[in-house]
Scaffold this active site. Structure first.
Site, PDB file in Angstrom:
ATOM      1  CB  CYS A  19      58.310  -1.988  15.559  1.00  0.00           C
ATOM      2  SG  CYS A  19      59.290  -2.034  14.067  1.00  0.00           S
ATOM      3  N   GLY A  74      49.526  15.915  11.276  1.00  0.00           N
ATOM      4  CA  GLY A  74      49.275  14.503  10.924  1.00  0.00           C
ATOM      5  C   GLY A  74      47.814  14.286  10.544  1.00  0.00           C
ATOM      6  N   GLY A 110      55.340  18.821  12.252  1.00  0.00           N
ATOM      7  CA  GLY A 110      54.274  19.240  13.160  1.00  0.00           C
ATOM      8  C   GLY A 110      53.814  18.085  14.023  1.00  0.00           C
ATOM      9  N   GLY A 132      51.295  15.180  15.522  1.00  0.00           N
ATOM     10  CA  GLY A 132      50.407  14.206  14.890  1.00  0.00           C
ATOM     11  C   GLY A 132      48.966  14.663  14.894  1.00  0.00           C
ATOM     12  CE  LYS A 189      53.468  14.328  11.747  1.00  0.00           C
ATOM     13  NZ  LYS A 189      54.337  14.176  12.940  1.00  0.00           N
ATOM     14  CD  GLU A 229      54.637  -1.951   7.905  1.00  0.00           C
ATOM     15  OE1 GLU A 229      54.910  -2.780   8.795  1.00  0.00           O
ATOM     16  OE2 GLU A 229      54.434  -2.274   6.730  1.00  0.00           O
ATOM     17  CD  GLU A 264      55.376  -1.397  20.683  1.00  0.00           C
ATOM     18  OE1 GLU A 264      54.567  -0.469  20.569  1.00  0.00           O
ATOM     19  OE2 GLU A 264      56.012  -1.866  19.731  1.00  0.00           O
TER      20      GLU A 264
END
Ligand code: NAD
Length: 475
Positions: A279, A207, A201, A203, A170, A245, A380
């Site tokens: 990231c 998801g 699709g 999340g 996904k 992650e 972040e």
């Protein structure tokens, strides 16, 4: 328009169960570049059933056979690398040449690398009277983000297939077209039906259906810490294995004996890669109080060298952000940094000049005199925004570097290699670059703390998709 209207399930292109679709925007112009279907629980269930049905036979194939197929996928991606680079430059906004090298190049290299690792890997080991064998985990649900879309997909799909798992992917709804190219390449490579399946699709719909599905044995997720927490909760209901992650807020520690110009340049490059949407971006630059004025001057000068513009233009060093949501988020943080009292040394929240209308462009920004407690140092941002934080001494620098909810990456700079390594060992993060050490595709990649758990890349990434099983032998 690049629209797609089918999923890849059980080796065939299948119409979605519903009629919903998702618009995909060109980052450089803001225009809709195409649409993909918005899959739901029914589509996911069909894909999981296909993956479950294919598992037994695939898990028993010879590793050499799987390696051969992975090599074919690598070759298939290579044959389409120009198309992939252009596609991802438009979906994500990374300048084209760099997208070719990184966004298209890394997946080609990683599929080939997993073929090689698979040929070398030993799936069993004698421990006393036991034969310890490595079994594939089973059906893997892979959920991926948009920033390095095909790379993040590859770091899951290649080792999962190598291990003997079957996969339902996904991909990110923000940059999904590259995943369709991969599905076509996999189809052409001749993988058995159901070994790899693709459903697009949202999340919250496709998801979550994948995470909650009882026939999925493992979820491998890359994305935000927010979604990672939700996925962990949902996966707990069926005691699934989960690899996460997640985000980062990585510190670049410039020790007082470092080559300051090289360290600042390396940090700014590490912060602005992919417009800061990386990231592992080095978003906090820690410099000694004595070197602060010179470091601030060098960083502001370096930022001004990042020409902002159309990702397809030769002269562009900093492409747009990927989406309108990203643009608003990053501008919001720049304003917040100013409100919190950080000193704006370069950039700012206003639109850059001379960029194509409608695209999601932001100025390369540097804040000075940042306190580590400010939100621009703790959260972040995921944009080209560098925070320079002065420190008193080495111990203070280590304390600040570790004073973060995240622990994904970092960097240390010093002319004294032993000192740099000593400080690097004390940083609580999964990957620390010492004096600009080069990216290594075989080194383990992943986070401490809220940056997640589990490791991707190289043999460490292959082991993620394997279970241990011991056979207690009589003799
Ligand atoms: P995101 O979390 O919004 O989305 C990532 C993926 O998860 C998408 O496919 C999305 O559809 C899906 N998703 C979202 N909510 C979900 C839910 N409740 N259940 C199941 N799936 C769900 O992240 P993003 O905006 O696409 O990516 C940016 C984030 O990814 C950043 O925080 C970045 O640091 C992180 N990231 C981490 C790494 C790493 O390796 N550590 C690599 C790249 C990006």
């Amino acid at each position: 328009m690049l629209s797609r209207d089918k999923f890849f399930i059980g080796g065939r292109w299948v119409a979605p169960s519903g009629s919903g679709s998702i618009d995909v925007h060109n980052a450089g112009t803001g225009e809709v570049m195409g649409r993909v279907p918005a899959g739901g629980a029914k589509d996911v269930a069909a894909a999981v059933a296909a993956a479950r049905g294919a598992f037994t036979a695939w898990s028993q194939t010879e590793p050499a056979k799987r390696a051969e197929l992975l090599e074919k996928i690598s070759a298939g991606l290579k044959a389409r690398s120009d198309e992939l680079a252009k596609l991802i430059a438009q979906e994500v906004g990374m300048p084209l040449k760099m997208a070719g090298r990184i966004q298209a190049g890394l997946p080609i290299a990683n599929f080939a690398n997993y073929a090689k690792l698979l040929r070398e890997f030993s799936f069993e080991q004698k421990v006393g009277n036991s034969l310890v064998v490595r079994d594939p985990v089973g059906v893997v649900g892979a959920i991926t983000p948009w920033n390095y879309p095909l790379h993040q997909i590859t770091l899951k799909v290649a080792p999962a297939l190598a291990a003997g798992c079957t996969v339902v992917l996904k991909p990110s709804e923000v940059a999904p077209f590259n995943a369709f190219v991969l599905a076509e390449v996999i189809e052409a490579a001749g993988l058995p039906a159901g070994v790899f399946n693709l459903v697009t699709g949202l999340g919250t719909a496709a998801g979550e259906a994948l995470v909650a599905h009882p026939d999925v044995d493992m979820i491998s997720f890359t994305g935000s810490t927010r979604a990672g927490k939700r996925i962990s909760e949902l996966a707990a209901q069926s005691v699934k294995r989960v690899a996460l992650e997640l985000g980062g807020k990585s510190a670049s520690v410039i020790l007082d004996d470092a080559d300051l110009a090289a360290a600042v340049k390396g940090t700014v490059n590490g912060c602005y890669l992919n417009s800061g949407q990386t990231c592992t971006a080095l978003t906090r630059m820690l410099v000694s109080e004595a070197q602060y004025p010179e470091a601030a001057r060098l960083a502001a000068e370096a930022a001004k060298g990042f020409t902002v513009g159309d990702p397809l233009a030769e002269t562009t060093r900093l492409g747009p952000l990927t989406s309108q949501a990203q643009l608003e988020r990053v501008r919001g943080y720049i304003k917040k940094g100013q409100q919190e009292g950080a000193e704006l040394l370069a950039g700012g929240a206003e639109s850059p000049e001379g960029v194509p209308a409608g695209g999601y462009y932001v100025r390369p920004t540097v804040f000075g005199k940042v306190k580590n407690s400010m939100s621009i140092a703790q959260e972040e941002i995921f944009g080209p925004v560098l925070s320079i934080i002065p420190y008193k001494d080495e111990e203070d620098a280590i304390r600040i570097a570790n004073d973060s909810p995240y622990g994904l990456a970092g960097a240390v700079w010093s002319k004294d290699e032993a000192r740099a390594q000593r400080v690097a060992r004390r940083i609580r993060a999964g990957q620390v670059d010492v004096n600009g050490g080069a990216f290594n595709m075989n080194a383990p990649f992943g986070g401490f703390k809220q940056s997640g758990h589990g490791r991707e890349a190289g043999v460490f990434g292959l082991e993620e998709f394997l279970e241990y099983k011991s056979l207690q032998l009589k003799g």
